[in-house]
Enzyme design. Structure first.
Site, PDB file in Angstrom:
ATOM      1  N   SER A   1       0.830  -1.205   0.000  1.00 59.45           N
ATOM      2  CA  SER A   1       0.000   0.000   0.000  1.00 59.45           C
ATOM      3  C   SER A   1       0.865   1.256   0.000  1.00 59.45           C
ATOM      4  O   SER A   1       1.795   1.387   0.805  1.00 59.45           O
ATOM      5  CB  SER A   1      -0.868  -0.057   1.272  1.00 59.45           C
TER       6      SER A   1
ATOM      7  N   HIS B   1      -9.846  11.221  -7.877  1.00 56.99           N
ATOM      8  CA  HIS B   1      -9.608  12.635  -8.218  1.00 56.99           C
ATOM      9  C   HIS B   1      -9.230  12.827  -9.689  1.00 56.99           C
ATOM     10  O   HIS B   1      -8.810  13.907 -10.078  1.00 56.99           O
ATOM     11  CB  HIS B   1      -8.528  13.226  -7.305  1.00 56.99           C
TER      12      HIS B   1
ATOM     13  N   THR C   1     -26.726  -2.621   2.256  1.00 58.53           N
ATOM     14  CA  THR C   1     -27.129  -1.212   2.286  1.00 58.53           C
ATOM     15  C   THR C   1     -27.983  -0.880   1.067  1.00 58.53           C
ATOM     16  O   THR C   1     -27.801  -1.470  -0.012  1.00 58.53           O
ATOM     17  CB  THR C   1     -25.879  -0.293   2.401  1.00 58.53           C
ATOM     18  N   THR C   2     -28.885   0.064   1.250  1.00 60.10           N
ATOM     19  CA  THR C   2     -29.797   0.455   0.168  1.00 60.10           C
ATOM     20  C   THR C   2     -29.026   1.010  -1.027  1.00 60.10           C
ATOM     21  O   THR C   2     -28.050   1.744  -0.851  1.00 60.10           O
ATOM     22  CB  THR C   2     -30.789   1.514   0.714  1.00 60.10           C
TER      23      THR C   2
ATOM     24  N   LYS D   1     -17.328  13.654  -7.533  1.00 55.85           N
ATOM     25  CA  LYS D   1     -16.433  14.792  -7.754  1.00 55.85           C
ATOM     26  C   LYS D   1     -16.633  15.305  -9.192  1.00 55.85           C
ATOM     27  O   LYS D   1     -17.559  16.050  -9.430  1.00 55.85           O
ATOM     28  CB  LYS D   1     -15.006  14.391  -7.401  1.00 55.85           C
TER      29      LYS D   1
END
Ligand code: PLP
Length: 408
Positions: free
Chosen positions: A136, A215, A275-276, A246
């Site tokens: 990483s 980004h 999750t929805t 973004k």
């Protein structure tokens, strides 16, 4: 037991460390980007926004607003549940097709944010690879770090953008499955990862690659596919991750890759399953933004032009613009209190909104203003920004460089 006290202590600590965050009460005005209304303690005021991550102003583009309104009017607001329960709304299918095409991949999977896509995407991918070692980059975003942590896999951090260090680490673990995790464009310094060299190493040492293009999507590459598209390496990266919040001006995140990999994440990722789903209107709006930016280069070109102009004018005025290879213009302050103070004066006295960037977003001692010029910041706004910043720098006794001859 006085439970309240724990929370007071936690907040007071932030005040003591000068890290307590205050959010301005702002209301954007559709069609007048980057102008907005600031609901200040003294009443409403018009301000110019200089730090939005709606980098290209697509959040107010007529095609994007039109798609959102049309879909909401036709099918309603919410998605009605998780995709397990409610099925997949058609707008989401269209969005995933659009994203797969944008990145030249077989499939894409949409999550409720870029944060969630990294957190649950990286954790799930790495868990599914037996004995996976994660390599990483030292400056990876918190969402990636959380994904790595939740995978429970061993991880080694390589020095930021340092391919020699990455190679050393890859060479030391020849027989293990390895996942390299990095960003393409680091948003606080505005620098770019050497993606082609990272791909060379991944191929040489048999590692998988996961690249966050949050980004960069919409803003780089001939169709807005990001830095990987610009550098001609999109096909060499296994998983590309991005946001719809973004440059595409909406909300949501995604990963794109081979169909079987995406299917495995779809079938195992808790942050996807439980999750929805995104509302259809947001999916349609994002699809409209992506489609528009695939064929229109005007926004990208104009944004680069504006960023170059801001860098040149602030530098010529003697302001400490940090070096950046991209549309991001960081200006060094190096002190959390002065950073906040500079932003307060800019807003209160000059109607310029720039959020201070303090620890933990950047290391202590490197506090800064992070300016993101958009295609819609005209010459007048740029001159006003330079003039106001110069006044603030002089008033707070912040260091200035010698002015260049061009500015004399
Ligand atoms: N990845 C990076 C590098 C980011 O900077 C951010 C947020 O700013 C995210 C992921 C999260 O994306 P989102 O805002 O869509 O949740």
């Amino acid at each position: 037991m006085d439970y309240n006290k724990f929370f007071d202590i936690a907040v007071n600590r932030l005040h003591d460390e000068r890290r307590y965050r205050v959010f301005a009460d702002l209301e954007r005005i559709a069609g007048r980007f980057p102008h907005a209304v600031w609901h200040s303690p003294k009443g409403e005021r018009n301000v110019a926004i200089w730090c939005s991550n709606d980098y290209l102003g697509m959040g107010q583009h007529p095609k994007v607003i039109g798609a959102m309104v049309e879909t909401a009017t036709r099918v309603g607001t919410g998605a009605g549940g998780t995709r397990n329960i409610a099925g997949t709304n058609h707008a989401l299918i269209q969005l995933e097709r659009e994203l797969a095409d944008l990145h030249g991949k077989e499939a894409a999977l949409v999550f409720t944010s870029g944060y969630v896509s990294n957190q649950t995407g990286i954790a799930t991918l790495a868990k599914l690879i037996p004995n996976c070692l994660i390599l990483s980059d030292a400056l990876n975003h918190n969402s990636m770090i959380e994904g790595i942590r939740q995978s429970g896999c061993e991880r080694i951090v390589f020095r930021h953008n340092d391919v020699a260090h990455l190679e050393e680490l890859l060479r030391a673990h020849p027989d293990r499955p390895k996942l390299i995790v990095c960003e393409s464009l680091y948003s606080m310094d505005g620098d770019i990862a050497p993606l082609a060299k990272i791909c060379d190493l991944a191929e040489k040492y048999g590692a998988m690659t996961y690249v966050d293009e949050v980004h960069a999507v919409g803003m780089y590459g001939p169709r807005g596919g990001g830095i990987a598209e610009r550098d001609g390496v999109m096909h060499r990266i296994d998983i590309l991750e991005g946001t719809l919040a973004k440059a595409f001006g909406c909300l949501g995140g995604y990963i794109a890759g081979k169909a079987n990999v995406i299917d495995a994440v779809r079938s195992h990722a808790p942050g996807f399953i439980f999750t929805t789903a995104l509302p259809p209107a947001i999916c349609s709006a994002a699809t409209a933004a992506i489609r528009h930016l695939k064929s229109s280069g005007w926004e990208r070109e104009r944004q680069q032009d504006r960023a170059a102009r801001v860098k040149a004018i602030l530098t010529a005025a003697g302001l400490p613009v940090m070096s950046s290879d991209t549309h991001i213009v960081p200006v060094f302050v190096g002190n959390p209190e002065l950073c906040k103070k500079a932003c307060d004066i800019l807003l209160e006295e000059h109607g310029i909104y720039i959020q201070p960037i303090n620890y933990p977003t950047v290391p202590k001692g490197t506090e800064r203003l992070r300016i993101t010029p958009s295609p819609y910041h005209d010459d007048v706004l740029i001159d006003q920004l330079a003039e106001a910043m110069l006044q603030v720098w002089e008033r707070l006794n912040l260091p200035l460089h010698a002015k260049s001859l061009a500015a004399e």
